[in-house]
Design a protein around this motif. Structure first.
Motif, PDB file in Angstrom:
ATOM      1  N   THR A 146       6.289   0.043  17.175  1.00 15.96           N
ATOM      2  CA  THR A 146       5.151   0.524  15.623  1.00 15.96           C
ATOM      3  C   THR A 146       5.803   0.124  14.605  1.00 15.96           C
ATOM      4  N   ALA A 147       7.187  -0.043  13.964  1.00 18.16           N
ATOM      5  CA  ALA A 147       7.635  -0.555  12.976  1.00 18.16           C
ATOM      6  C   ALA A 147       7.672  -2.057  13.027  1.00 18.16           C
ATOM      7  N   LEU A 148       7.578  -3.284  13.686  1.00 19.29           N
ATOM      8  CA  LEU A 148       7.712  -4.483  13.871  1.00 19.29           C
ATOM      9  C   LEU A 148       5.906  -5.051  13.075  1.00 19.29           C
ATOM     10  N   PRO A 149       4.664  -4.715  13.634  1.00 22.67           N
ATOM     11  CA  PRO A 149       4.176  -4.889  12.176  1.00 22.67           C
ATOM     12  C   PRO A 149       4.341  -4.873  10.831  1.00 22.67           C
ATOM     13  N   ARG A 150       4.789  -3.587  10.961  1.00 23.49           N
ATOM     14  CA  ARG A 150       5.299  -3.135   9.117  1.00 23.49           C
ATOM     15  C   ARG A 150       6.020  -4.097   8.360  1.00 23.49           C
ATOM     16  N   PHE A 151       7.091  -5.141   9.512  1.00 23.40           N
ATOM     17  CA  PHE A 151       7.376  -5.804   8.907  1.00 23.40           C
ATOM     18  C   PHE A 151       7.230  -7.073   9.114  1.00 23.40           C
ATOM     19  N   ILE A 152       6.182  -7.435   9.760  1.00 24.92           N
ATOM     20  CA  ILE A 152       5.691  -9.179   9.747  1.00 24.92           C
ATOM     21  C   ILE A 152       5.442  -9.113   8.500  1.00 24.92           C
ATOM     22  N   ASN A 153       4.353  -8.156   7.800  1.00 25.93           N
ATOM     23  CA  ASN A 153       3.538  -8.982   6.797  1.00 25.93           C
ATOM     24  C   ASN A 153       3.950  -9.129   5.772  1.00 25.93           C
ATOM     25  N   VAL A 154       6.219  -9.222   5.655  1.00 30.40           N
ATOM     26  CA  VAL A 154       6.977  -9.034   5.121  1.00 30.40           C
ATOM     27  C   VAL A 154       6.267 -10.209   3.346  1.00 30.40           C
ATOM     28  N   THR A 155       5.947 -11.924   4.510  1.00 26.86           N
ATOM     29  CA  THR A 155       5.545 -12.531   3.926  1.00 26.86           C
ATOM     30  C   THR A 155       4.324 -12.214   3.188  1.00 26.86           C
ATOM     31  N   ARG A 156       3.654 -12.652   3.421  1.00 31.46           N
ATOM     32  CA  ARG A 156       2.098 -11.688   2.858  1.00 31.46           C
ATOM     33  C   ARG A 156       2.558 -11.157   1.728  1.00 31.46           C
ATOM     34  N   ASP A 157       3.461  -9.704   1.381  1.00 30.66           N
ATOM     35  CA  ASP A 157       3.875  -9.290   0.302  1.00 30.66           C
ATOM     36  C   ASP A 157       4.546  -9.846  -0.564  1.00 30.66           C
ATOM     37  N   ALA A 158       5.473 -10.384  -0.031  1.00 29.20           N
ATOM     38  CA  ALA A 158       5.760 -11.629  -0.759  1.00 29.20           C
ATOM     39  C   ALA A 158       4.891 -12.591  -1.870  1.00 29.20           C
ATOM     40  N   ARG A 159       4.226 -13.396  -0.924  1.00 23.18           N
ATOM     41  CA  ARG A 159       3.675 -14.223  -1.470  1.00 23.18           C
ATOM     42  C   ARG A 159       2.329 -13.795  -2.717  1.00 23.18           C
ATOM     43  N   ILE A 160       1.725 -12.932  -2.656  1.00 26.30           N
ATOM     44  CA  ILE A 160       1.377 -11.926  -3.230  1.00 26.30           C
ATOM     45  C   ILE A 160       2.314 -11.195  -4.025  1.00 26.30           C
ATOM     46  N   ALA A 161       3.746 -10.339  -4.291  1.00 29.55           N
ATOM     47  CA  ALA A 161       3.582 -10.739  -5.716  1.00 29.55           C
ATOM     48  C   ALA A 161       3.908 -11.635  -6.339  1.00 29.55           C
ATOM     49  N   SER A 162       4.586 -12.839  -5.746  1.00 26.10           N
ATOM     50  CA  SER A 162       4.976 -14.558  -6.110  1.00 26.10           C
ATOM     51  C   SER A 162       3.081 -14.864  -7.019  1.00 26.10           C
ATOM     52  N   VAL A 163       2.136 -14.838  -6.382  1.00 23.30           N
ATOM     53  CA  VAL A 163       0.904 -14.694  -7.267  1.00 23.30           C
ATOM     54  C   VAL A 163       0.764 -14.015  -8.532  1.00 23.30           C
ATOM     55  N   ASN A 164       0.760 -12.420  -8.653  1.00 21.84           N
ATOM     56  CA  ASN A 164       1.002 -11.682  -9.689  1.00 21.84           C
ATOM     57  C   ASN A 164       2.249 -12.165 -10.399  1.00 21.84           C
TER      58      ASN A 164
END
Length: 147
Positions: A26-44
């Motif tokens: 249950t916890a693993l899918p939450r941490f998989i999207n860390v790269t995507r979240d970082a890319r979104i933050a970078s674009v912002n």
């Protein structure tokens, strides 16, 4: 006298392993999207930089009273601007005004004084992951669907 038993039984160990497996699943899918979240933050972050650069160029254009000028000087760099005072959407306009877009690929649409410039991350994402600058209004928008 009874001998006191110590340790865990095999059943107890299996139950603990099963519980740990369920928690990891249950916890693993939450941490998989860390790269995507970082890319979104970078674009912002780039979008914020574009807004600031466009505003500073417009302010410099207004302060100098150069309503007909085609360029402004920002920190020793000559930046091409359009009739409304915002940087052109090209390498000699908004890209120079930003003064540092490492890790981003610019894509320009002509003409530079009324066109757009999209800045996409060089390492990942697709055509729907960008910060877009519109030259004639100075408007900056983002799209992070494909990040």
């Amino acid at each position: 006298m009874f001998k006191q038993q110590s340790g865990f039984t095999l059943v107890e160990l299996v139950i603990v392993i099963v519980i740990l497996g369920l928690l990891a699943a249950t916890a693993l899918p939450r941490f998989i999207n860390v790269t995507r979240d970082a890319r979104i933050a970078s674009v912002n972050g780039v979008a914020g930089g574009l807004r600031g650069a466009a505003s500073l160029a417009k302010a410099q254009w207004m302060v100098t009273g150069s309503t007909g000028a085609i360029s402004v000087t920002m920190d020793g760099v000559v930046v091409n601007v359009n009739a409304s005072g915002y940087p052109d959407a090209d390498a000699n306009g908004i890209t120079l005004a930003m003064q540092g877009l490492d890790g981003y690929t610019p894509i320009y649409t002509a003409p530079p004084d009324t066109g757009t410039a999209e800045f996409r991350p060089s390492n990942g994402g697709n055509s729907t992951c960008y910060a877009r600058y519109t030259a004639n209004t100075g408007l900056v928008t983002t799209d992070s669907i494909g990040c």
